[in-house]
Enzyme design. Structure first.
Site, PDB file in Angstrom:
ATOM      1  N   THR A 131      85.808  12.339  44.569  1.00  0.00           N
ATOM      2  CA  THR A 131      84.715  13.057  45.508  1.00  0.00           C
ATOM      3  C   THR A 131      83.497  13.913  44.779  1.00  0.00           C
ATOM      4  O   THR A 131      83.891  14.128  43.376  1.00  0.00           O
ATOM      5  CB  THR A 131      85.405  14.135  46.357  1.00  0.00           C
ATOM      6  OG1 THR A 131      84.623  14.898  46.768  1.00  0.00           O
ATOM      7  CG2 THR A 131      86.327  14.922  45.232  1.00  0.00           C
ATOM      8  N   ASP A 132      82.336  14.161  45.371  1.00  0.00           N
ATOM      9  CA  ASP A 132      81.458  14.866  44.736  1.00  0.00           C
ATOM     10  C   ASP A 132      81.871  16.417  44.610  1.00  0.00           C
ATOM     11  O   ASP A 132      81.111  17.035  43.782  1.00  0.00           O
ATOM     12  CB  ASP A 132      80.127  14.884  45.473  1.00  0.00           C
ATOM     13  CG  ASP A 132      80.108  15.535  46.742  1.00  0.00           C
ATOM     14  OD1 ASP A 132      81.275  15.818  47.227  1.00  0.00           O
ATOM     15  OD2 ASP A 132      79.163  15.587  47.474  1.00  0.00           O
ATOM     16  N   GLU A 133      82.909  16.884  45.212  1.00  0.00           N
ATOM     17  CA  GLU A 133      83.233  18.355  45.258  1.00  0.00           C
ATOM     18  C   GLU A 133      83.711  18.634  43.672  1.00  0.00           C
ATOM     19  O   GLU A 133      83.864  19.819  43.362  1.00  0.00           O
ATOM     20  CB  GLU A 133      84.731  18.438  46.168  1.00  0.00           C
ATOM     21  CG  GLU A 133      83.894  17.963  47.791  1.00  0.00           C
ATOM     22  CD  GLU A 133      84.743  18.549  48.760  1.00  0.00           C
ATOM     23  OE1 GLU A 133      85.605  19.606  48.644  1.00  0.00           O
ATOM     24  OE2 GLU A 133      84.713  18.067  49.677  1.00  0.00           O
ATOM     25  N   TYR A 156      91.596  21.552  46.335  1.00  0.00           N
ATOM     26  CA  TYR A 156      91.648  20.287  46.600  1.00  0.00           C
ATOM     27  C   TYR A 156      90.623  19.690  45.369  1.00  0.00           C
ATOM     28  O   TYR A 156      90.934  18.598  44.791  1.00  0.00           O
ATOM     29  CB  TYR A 156      90.905  19.898  47.928  1.00  0.00           C
ATOM     30  CG  TYR A 156      90.139  18.608  48.240  1.00  0.00           C
ATOM     31  CD1 TYR A 156      90.965  17.520  48.113  1.00  0.00           C
ATOM     32  CD2 TYR A 156      89.001  18.325  48.264  1.00  0.00           C
ATOM     33  CE1 TYR A 156      90.518  16.271  48.224  1.00  0.00           C
ATOM     34  CE2 TYR A 156      88.240  17.005  48.324  1.00  0.00           C
ATOM     35  CZ  TYR A 156      89.131  16.095  48.186  1.00  0.00           C
ATOM     36  OH  TYR A 156      88.492  14.808  48.349  1.00  0.00           O
ATOM     37  N   LYS A 160      91.811  16.824  42.326  1.00  0.00           N
ATOM     38  CA  LYS A 160      90.817  15.786  42.224  1.00  0.00           C
ATOM     39  C   LYS A 160      90.139  15.672  40.866  1.00  0.00           C
ATOM     40  O   LYS A 160      89.965  14.567  40.187  1.00  0.00           O
ATOM     41  CB  LYS A 160      89.474  15.328  43.174  1.00  0.00           C
ATOM     42  CG  LYS A 160      90.295  15.154  44.655  1.00  0.00           C
ATOM     43  CD  LYS A 160      90.868  13.878  44.714  1.00  0.00           C
ATOM     44  CE  LYS A 160      90.170  12.663  44.661  1.00  0.00           C
ATOM     45  NZ  LYS A 160      90.697  11.502  45.028  1.00  0.00           N
TER      46      LYS A 160
END
Ligand code: NAD
Ligand code: TYD
Length: 350
Positions: A131-133, A156, A160
C-alpha cells in the site's frame, strides 16, 4: 507461471485478481489460499469456482505446516501475496492481529517459497502486494514515488511496511526473486462495507448517518479495483525482479467532495429528492493519527510497463453504486453477525 499461489483471493482485490488470472491463463493452475476472515467471502468467486484451473484452500498463511505442504503439493512456482488485515480502524483497535497476519504470515510464505525454490530462479516470482500508506502522510503538495522514505503512522501501515522490508531483505540476503507494488486506495464491487465508499453506500441505502471523520478534509487517491488487478497482472508478467512499482489513479479527492458526489449519484439512482443523502452527513470524532493526504506518482509503471488506469472516477463510482444496488443480498449477508458488533464499537460509541 505454471502453478500460481494467490493468498487472500477471497477478499476484495484478491477476488478480482483471481477472476482475471483464471480467465486469462487457462493453462496455469490458480490456487487460492484464504482464511475466510470477516473480509473473505466465497460468494465473490461464485462465477469462476468451477473452472478447471482453479482450486480453493481454506487456511491461514501463518500456518507453517499447511503453507509448506501446499508449495510441495501444487509445485508452486509463482506467488501473489494479498492476504492481510487491511482496515486502519481495526488496526487501531487491535494491532496484534495485524502483526500476526501481515508480518508473521508474510515471513512464513517467504520461508516456504525459499525452501521449495532453493532460494529461487528466473522461473519463480514472489509478488508482494502493498500500500501507499507505508510512505506516511503528505502535505498539500508532492507525490509518493518509489524512492520516498518509509514513514508508516498507523499500526496497519507499520505492519505492511514491516512485511515490505522482509520481502526486500529476502531479495538481498537470499537472492529470492521478489517484486513489490504499492497502490493507492481502491474502490469497486465486492469491497467490505467498512471502508469509506461501500460503508457510505450501505448507510445511504439504509438512511443511516454518514460518519465523516474530522472535517472531511483528508485527501485520498482513488483507483478502480479492476485497474489495480490489471496493473498486478502487468507487473507479474513484465516487471523486473527486485523492483518496486507504485500504482495509483492520478485521482485525488478530498473526502467531503467525494462524499458529496457519491450522495448525488445515490439520490439519482434511488429516485430520492436531491439533498436526501447529504442530509445524512454527520461529522464525528477524527481517526487517531489520521493521515492527511496520500497521492501516488505512477510514472514508473506507465513508462516501463505501459500500464495506466482505464476507468475514470465518475464511471467507476457509478459502476460501483450500480453493483451494490443490484447485490443487496451480498450486502445483507456480509453486514449480519459480527459486522453489527464492529459497527457498534466503531461508530455508536464515538
Ligand atoms: P480485504 O480485507 O478485502 O481481503 C483480505 C483477504 O485476506 C480476505 O479474503 C481474508 O479472508 C484474507 N486473510 C486475512 N488474514 C488471513 C490469513 N491469516 N491467512 C489467509 N488469508 C487471510 O483486503 P483488500 O482490500 O482486498 O486488500 C488486499 C491486499 O491489498 C492487502 O495486502 C492490502 O494491504 C493491499 N492493498 C489494499 C488497498 C485497498 O485500498 N483496499 C490498497 C493498496 C493495497
Ligand atoms: P478508508 O476507506 O478506511 O481507507 P484508508 O484509511 O486506508 O485511506 O478511509 C478513507 C478515508 O475516509 C480516510 O481519510 C478516512 C475517511 N473515513 C471517514 O471519514 N469515515 C469513515 O467511516 C471511514 C471508514 C473512513
Amino acid at each position: 507461471m505454471k502453478n500460481i499461489l494467490i493468498t487472500g483471493g477471497a477478499g476484495f482485490i484478491g477476488s478480482h485478481l483471481v477472476r482475471l488470472l483464471v480467465r486469462k491463463y487457462p493453462d496455469s493452475l490458480i490456487v487460492n489460499l484464504d482464511k475466510l476472515t470477516y473480509a473473505g467471502n466465497l460468494l465473490n468467486l461464485a462465477d469462476i469456482e468451477k473452472s478447471p484451473n482453479y482450486r480453493f484452500v481454506k487456511g491461514d498463511i501463518v500456518d507453517e505446516k499447511l503453507v509448506f505442504s501446499l508449495f510441495k503439493e501444487y509445485d508452486i512456482d509463482t506467488v501473489v501475496h494479498l492476504a492481510a488485515e487491511s482496515h486502519v480502524d481495526r488496526s487501531i483497535a487491535n494491532p496484534m492481529e495485524f502483526v500476526h497476519t501481515n508480518v508473521t504470515g508474510t515471513v512464513n510464505l517467504l520461508n516456504a517459497a525459499r525452501h521449495q525454490w532453493k532460494n529461487g530462479s528466473e522461473s519463480n516470482r514472489f509478488y508482494h502486494i502493498s500500500t501507499d500508506e507505508v510512505y506516511g502522510s503528505l502535505g498539500e503538495t508532492g507525490l509518493f514515488t518509489e524512492k520516498t522514505p518509509y514513514d508508516p503512522r498507523s499500526p496497519y501501515s507499520a505492519s505492511k511496511a514491516s512485511s515490505d522490508h522482509f520481502v526486500r531483505a529476502y531479495f538481498h540476503t537470499y537472492g529470492m526473486p521478489v517484486i513489490l507494488s504499492n497502490c493507492s486506495n481502491n474502490y469497486g464491487p465486492n469491497q467490505f462495507p467498512e471502508k469509506l465508499i461501500p460503508l457510505f453506500i450501505n448507510n445511504i441505502i439504509n438512511k443511516k448517518p454518514l460518519p465523516v471523520y474530522g472535517k472531511g478534509e483528508n485527501v485520498r487517491d482513488w483507483l478502480y479495483v479492476i485497474d489495480h488487478a490489471r496493473a498486478i497482472d502487468t507487473i507479474l508478467t513484465k516487471g523486473r525482479s527486485g523492483e518496486t512499482y507504485n500504482i495509483g489513479g492520478h485521482n485525488e479527492w478530498k473526502n467531503i467532495d467525494l462524499i458529496r458526489l457519491l450522495c448525488s449519484i445515490m439520490d439519482k439512482k434511488l429516485g430520492r429528492p436531491v439533498g436526501t443523502s447529504e442530509s445524512l452527513i454527520s461529522f464525528v470524532k477524527d481517526r487517531a493519527g489520521h493521515d492527511m493526504r496520500y497521492a501516488i506518482d505512477a510514472g514508473k509503471v506507465k513508462m516501463e510497463l505501459g500500464w495506466e488506469p482505464s476507468v475514470s472516477f465518475e464511471q467507476g463510482l457509478e459502476k460501483t453504486v450500480d453493483w451494490y444496488l443490484s447485490n443487496e443480498e451480498w450486502l445483507r449477508q456480509v453486514t449480519s453477525g459480527n459486522y453489527l458488533d464492529y459497527y457498534r464499537e466503531q461508530y455508536e460509541e464515538r
